[in-house]
Design a protein around this motif. Sequence first.
Motif, PDB file in Angstrom:
ATOM      1  N   ALA A   1       0.871  -1.183   0.000  1.00  8.51           N
ATOM      2  CA  ALA A   1       0.000   0.000   0.000  1.00  8.51           C
ATOM      3  C   ALA A   1       0.904   1.228   0.000  1.00  8.51           C
TER       4      ALA A   1
ATOM      5  N   LEU B   1      -9.776  10.829   0.898  1.00  8.80           N
ATOM      6  CA  LEU B   1      -9.195   9.604   0.335  1.00  8.80           C
ATOM      7  C   LEU B   1     -10.100   9.042  -0.763  1.00  8.80           C
TER       8      LEU B   1
ATOM      9  N   GLN C   1      -7.075   0.409   0.733  1.00  9.00           N
ATOM     10  CA  GLN C   1      -5.741   0.103   1.268  1.00  9.00           C
ATOM     11  C   GLN C   1      -5.681   0.372   2.773  1.00  9.00           C
ATOM     12  N   ALA C   2      -6.242   1.507   3.177  1.00 10.67           N
ATOM     13  CA  ALA C   2      -6.171   1.874   4.597  1.00 10.67           C
ATOM     14  C   ALA C   2      -6.994   0.932   5.459  1.00 10.67           C
TER      15      ALA C   2
ATOM     16  N   GLU D   1      -7.686   4.296  -2.038  1.00 15.34           N
ATOM     17  CA  GLU D   1      -6.894   4.576  -0.831  1.00 15.34           C
ATOM     18  C   GLU D   1      -7.608   4.084   0.426  1.00 15.34           C
TER      19      GLU D   1
ATOM     20  N   TYR E   1      -2.473   5.978   7.707  1.00 10.45           N
ATOM     21  CA  TYR E   1      -3.881   6.173   8.081  1.00 10.45           C
ATOM     22  C   TYR E   1      -4.420   4.943   8.814  1.00 10.45           C
ATOM     23  N   ARG E   2      -3.956   3.767   8.399  1.00  9.25           N
ATOM     24  CA  ARG E   2      -4.424   2.540   9.059  1.00  9.25           C
ATOM     25  C   ARG E   2      -3.980   2.536  10.524  1.00  9.25           C
TER      26      ARG E   2
ATOM     27  N   SER F   1      -1.510   5.472   3.140  1.00 12.83           N
ATOM     28  CA  SER F   1      -2.591   4.552   3.516  1.00 12.83           C
ATOM     29  C   SER F   1      -2.189   3.735   4.736  1.00 12.83           C
ATOM     30  N   TRP F   2      -0.935   3.305   4.739  1.00  9.47           N
ATOM     31  CA  TRP F   2      -0.424   2.531   5.876  1.00  9.47           C
ATOM     32  C   TRP F   2      -0.475   3.352   7.161  1.00  9.47           C
TER      33      TRP F   2
END
Lengths: 146, 199
Positions: free
Chosen positions: B70, B152, B159-160, B156, B77-78, B74-75
């Motif tokens: 990703a 987003l 991915q998040a 995106e 945001y996760r 996105s990473w």
Amino acid sequence: MTHQEIQDQLSMLRDAELPEAERRTLSAHVEACAECRALAERWRLLGRVLTQAPRPEADEPFVASVMARLPQPAVARKPIRAPWHFMPKLALGVAMLSLMVLVPRTNGAVGTESLLLSGLPEELQWPFVMEPPSAEVLGNLEEELP
Amino acid sequence: MSDPSRQDHEVVRRVLGGDRDAFAELVRAYQTRVRGYCRGMLRDAAEADDAAQEVFLKAYQGLSRFRGEASFSSWLYRIAANHCLDLLRRRGRRRAESLDALLEAEGEQALARLAPEDPPAPAEAGALAERLLAALPEEHRSLIVLREVQGLSYEELAQALRCSVDAVKGRLKRSRQILAREARHFLGQAGVQTGRGPR
């Protein structure tokens, strides 16, 4: 699409990812329907309000605070060892395995052969690793056996 | 102009190689987004900044697990979403305030300020947005903040949230239905119908 289905989709009208065909369908309905037009306008305004939620500005002290809290040392990866690092160990392993397999087999084969073949006629004393006796020899043996 | 995603990967590689100071570039590049997301979730600015610091610390400590499948944003945001949801669950502050409470407190003046023909001033809109977001359950708030505030894309978001784009569409639709229900005074009666659960 029914009127209710159209209303369910109206919130997507602002989405750039909405397929063009669906956008045309929704837009055509909104043009013709005062109720849906009012709802679409409210969704638009609601979206506009949400985009104005407070946005922090770039702040260098924030960056400094984060950096001051990072643990030491850095999260450096363990270096990957080159494949040939294992070669001496591998060679030693192969050597030991060879010794274990070959040495007992060689000694044992000699002793066992001598023991088993010692009482048989000479023409039947063939070592296990050599060609077996011919069919003729075996036929003679069959006749000689009681 | 070079691809930001590739630039991020390059910085990540440098940090993992032992260049600790390079991490400041990532903090600098993403601080407004992460702090903005945390602010949308937690509302309190100071608490949001504390949370954002924790997010960056977690990112640093887990950087070797970033595989680059990703985008870095996105990473990040996760991590931010998981952290804020954890904080909110621990805090137990669920649906602390609804738009109904806002209307009760401020009466029809609030609606008048939001009439389509008289768009609210940015400060008023910002305050209302915060209150509106605070009225949403945490999971839905997270999705609405990521989409409507942070902007987003579906991809995106997928991915998040580690799900498919189709799943994003479904979840977004559900979250918007709840948003419509919470904002029914804002959206009017038609909004109430739209907001009545999945069909």
